[in-house]
Design a protein around this motif. Sequence first.
Motif, PDB file in Angstrom:
ATOM      1  N   UNK A 132     -11.096  10.528   9.536  1.00 31.44           N
ATOM      2  CA  UNK A 132     -10.728  10.011  10.857  1.00 31.44           C
ATOM      3  C   UNK A 132     -11.968   9.661  11.685  1.00 31.44           C
ATOM      4  N   UNK A 133     -12.933   9.017  11.042  1.00 37.31           N
ATOM      5  CA  UNK A 133     -14.121   8.516  11.739  1.00 37.31           C
ATOM      6  C   UNK A 133     -13.895   7.030  11.991  1.00 37.31           C
ATOM      7  N   UNK A 135       0.825  -1.200   0.000  1.00 40.00           N
ATOM      8  CA  UNK A 135       0.000   0.000   0.000  1.00 40.00           C
ATOM      9  C   UNK A 135       0.867   1.260   0.000  1.00 40.00           C
ATOM     10  N   UNK A 136       1.927   1.244   0.787  1.00 41.35           N
ATOM     11  CA  UNK A 136       2.847   2.377   0.818  1.00 41.35           C
ATOM     12  C   UNK A 136       3.508   2.553  -0.548  1.00 41.35           C
ATOM     13  N   UNK A 192      -4.561   2.093   7.074  1.00 43.61           N
ATOM     14  CA  UNK A 192      -5.937   2.337   7.502  1.00 43.61           C
ATOM     15  C   UNK A 192      -6.276   3.818   7.504  1.00 43.61           C
ATOM     16  N   UNK A 193      -5.347   4.655   7.908  1.00 38.08           N
ATOM     17  CA  UNK A 193      -5.633   6.084   7.943  1.00 38.08           C
ATOM     18  C   UNK A 193      -5.856   6.642   6.539  1.00 38.08           C
ATOM     19  N   UNK A 194      -5.222   6.053   5.529  1.00 38.75           N
ATOM     20  CA  UNK A 194      -5.491   6.492   4.161  1.00 38.75           C
ATOM     21  C   UNK A 194      -6.939   6.207   3.779  1.00 38.75           C
ATOM     22  N   UNK A 200      -8.474   0.537  -4.011  1.00 38.60           N
ATOM     23  CA  UNK A 200      -7.506   0.802  -2.941  1.00 38.60           C
ATOM     24  C   UNK A 200      -7.640   2.216  -2.393  1.00 38.60           C
ATOM     25  N   UNK A 201      -8.137   3.135  -3.175  1.00 29.97           N
ATOM     26  CA  UNK A 201      -8.214   4.536  -2.746  1.00 29.97           C
ATOM     27  C   UNK A 201      -9.567   4.886  -2.129  1.00 29.97           C
TER      28      UNK A 201
END
Length: 750
Positions: free
Chosen positions: A561-562, A446-447, A554-556, A531-532
Motif C-alpha cells: 500500500x505504497x 484480473x479478477x 491496483x491494490x493487488x 500480472x502478479x
Amino acid sequence: MSNTEYPDDELRHEQQFIDGLYARVDALRGDTESSVTDALAQGDTPMQARLERDILVAERSGLLAALNAVDGSLCFGRIDLASGEDHHIGRIGLRADDAERTPVLIDWRADVARPFYLATGHTPMGLRRRRHITGDGRRVTALHDEILDLGDRTRTGYEDPSGDAVLLAALNSARTGRMGDIVQTIQADQDRIIRAPHRGVLVVEGGPGTGKTAVALHRAAYLLYEHRELLAKRAVLIVGPNPAFLGYIGEVLPSLGETGVLLGTVGELFPGVRATATDTPEAAAVKGRAGMADVLAEVVRARQALPDPVIAIEHEREILMLDDDLVRVARERTRAAKLPHNAAREHFEGHVLNTLTDLYAERIGTDPYDGSSLLDAADITQIRDELAENPDVWSAIDQLWPRITPQRLVADFLAAPEEFLPAEDAAAVRRPVTRRWTEADVPLLDEAAELLGEDDRPARDRAARERAEQVAYAQGVLDVSYASRTYEFEDKDEEDSEVLSAHDIIDAERFAERQEEDDHRSAAERAAADRTWAFGHIIVDEAQELSPMAWRLLMRRSPTRSMTLVGDPAQTAEAAGVGSWSKILAPYVEDRWEHTRLGVNYRTPAEIMDVAAAVVRAEDPAFEPPSSVRSTGVRPFVRAVDDLPAAVAEAVAELTPDEGRLAVIAPRDLHEALAARLDGVTAGTGPDLTRTVVLLDPRQSKGLEFDSVLVVEPGRYGTSDLYVALTRATQRLGVLHTGALPKGLVDMAP
C-alpha cells in the motif's frame, strides 16, 4: 571594472561552468571505449578487455543512462551560502574524480538542494542568494538572482525583485504538446509533497492547473533517488487516464534522468491484453461495481458442474456411472481446499479417480459369498493407474471441472450474463464473444485470473523436458571434448596427459546451467509481463475516475500500500468513478492515509478560471476553485453560430497561436464534420498532441494543457466534463454553440 561590465562577467562565469560540466559529461560518455583501448594497449587479451569493460559499465551504467536520457540543461540553478560556499543545482548529480569525490553538480533531489526551493527572505535557510540559470542546451541565455540576505549589499545586475520571473516565463511559454518538467520552478508546497515519506497512501488533491500531475511525476523521480535500491528492483508504476495523456507526460521522467518506470492505463495492466474497444457509460458503470467480484466468483462456481444426470465411463468392458451424489462429494472436498479453480483441479482429479477406482474395485474385486475384497493395495494402485490412462475419464473431468482462461471466462459471461445479473444490467453489458476488450473489461480479467489461478503442471512438465534436453546436449558437448582430449594426449607422456579438461571440472548439469540466458530486462519490463508483480510504489493520476473493480486490480499490485493518488473529485466524469477518497481507500487501508491539497492554479489565467468556476457554482454554490497566480487581461468569448463547422474553422484561425498549441474540444460525434474543415486535423481516438491544432473530446483532454482552447457545444457536456474542457487553456478560450448554453455560461453570452 564598470557596473555595465560586471553583469557580463557573471554570465561569462556561469557559461564557463556549464562548458566545464558538459566537457566532463562528454568524457564520461567516452570512458567505456577508451578503457577497452587502454586494456588492449597494455597487452590484455580480448577476454580481459571485455571483463574490464563490463565492470566499468556496471559501475557507471546508471549515470550514463541518466546522462543520455536528460533533456534540457543539466544545470539550472545556484545557491550561495552565507558561509561563502556555493552549489550548482541540476537535474542529476555529478562528482569530480578527485580523492574526495567532490560534488560538481548537486542533484535537485538531494537534501542540500532543498533551500533552492524553500528558502525565503523571512527564512533564508543559510542562503544569501538564489540564482536561476536559464539555458538553451549548453548555452546560458539568462540569469535571475534573488537576494535572501537583505544585509548583503553585493549586487550582480541580475536581481529579480519579485522572484517570480522564471516561474512566470515558464507559465507563459508556448506549449509543445508534451509536458515539461518543473524542476526549475518547484514551489514550496509542491516540494513538501514531492519529498513526503515513501510508505503508505498519500492523496494529492488539486483543481485544474495546480500542477498535481507534475508534482506526482517529480515525486516518482525523488522516490527513485531516495530509495534507489528498493525501487530499482520493484519498479514504480504510473497509471494515467488514457494513452494520449501517457504520451503527453512520457518525457518528464527521462528528462530528469529516470527511465525505470512503467507507464500504463488500467486497460494495459493485464499482460497480453490491450483495451481497444469502447463501452457505453452504462456498461462501464455495471462492470466497475465492486459487486462484480462476487458475480465472477459465482460464474466460476457455475463452471464446476455436476452430471446431468450421470456420466457413463467405459473401462475394461465395465460401465462406471458418475452420478450427481458422487461428483458433489468430490466437488465439495475440492472446494474445501480453498484454492483457485485451475489450481484446485488437481485435487478434483484425485477425488474423481479415487471414486472411480472404488467403483471398479467393488465391481470386480468383491467376493460374492462374503462380500470381502479380493484385491490388495497393489491391485488398487494398478486399477487407479489404468483409469488415469483412460481418455473417457479425462473427458468427464474436463466436463465437470474444466481448465479455464480468464479471457474465456469473461468473454462467455459477457455473451450470456442473464443468469448472474439483473435484466437491466445484463442488457447493458451483453455482447457477442469477441477478441476486442474495453478498459472496463481488464479489471474483470484480473479478477477472473485471481479466482481461476493457474494449473502450473503443464509448465512444470515442459520446463522439465527442456531441462533434460539441455543437460543431454551439454553431456554431448562434454563427451566430444573428452574424446578430443583423449585423442590429443594418446601419443604424449603421462605428465602432459594430466592436464585438466572441461570434462574433469564440470558435469553436464552445471554446464547446462551456465548456458542458460540471464534475464536482462529492466524491472519495469519484467513487471509489464507479470500480472502478479508487486510494485515498490504506484502513482495514479485522475484517481477519482477509477472504478471499484479497477482499484481491486491496483491494490493487488501494491501489497505494501505504497501509493500516491492524484486527482480532483470535482472533475469526476466517468460513470464508474468513485469520486470519494474515503470510499476508494476504506476497504483497503481504512483511515490510514494522508491527504493534502494544492490550492494555487499555475496554468489557468484568472479570466478563464472565473468562467469555469461559474459553471460549477451554478450546480454547487459553495464551490471554491483554486486561485490563479496570473491574469492575461483577455476575456473568453462565447458565440452563438448557425454553421458550426464554418464557425469552428474561423475561430481556429483566430485563436491559433504563432507558437504553441490549440485544442478544439467537441462531442465525439461532431469530430468527422469538424476535421473536414480544418487543415491537417484528423478525427480519431489517438490524437497527435504535437500538432499545432488537435481535435479532442472532453475525456481525452483530461490532464492536458494548450495555449488556446475552443470549446464546441458546451450544452452537451456534463458539468464535470465542461469544467475540464474550460480549464485546459493557458492563454485564450473561446466557446461556440448552436444549442442552449449551460446556466453558468449564460451570463457570458453577448
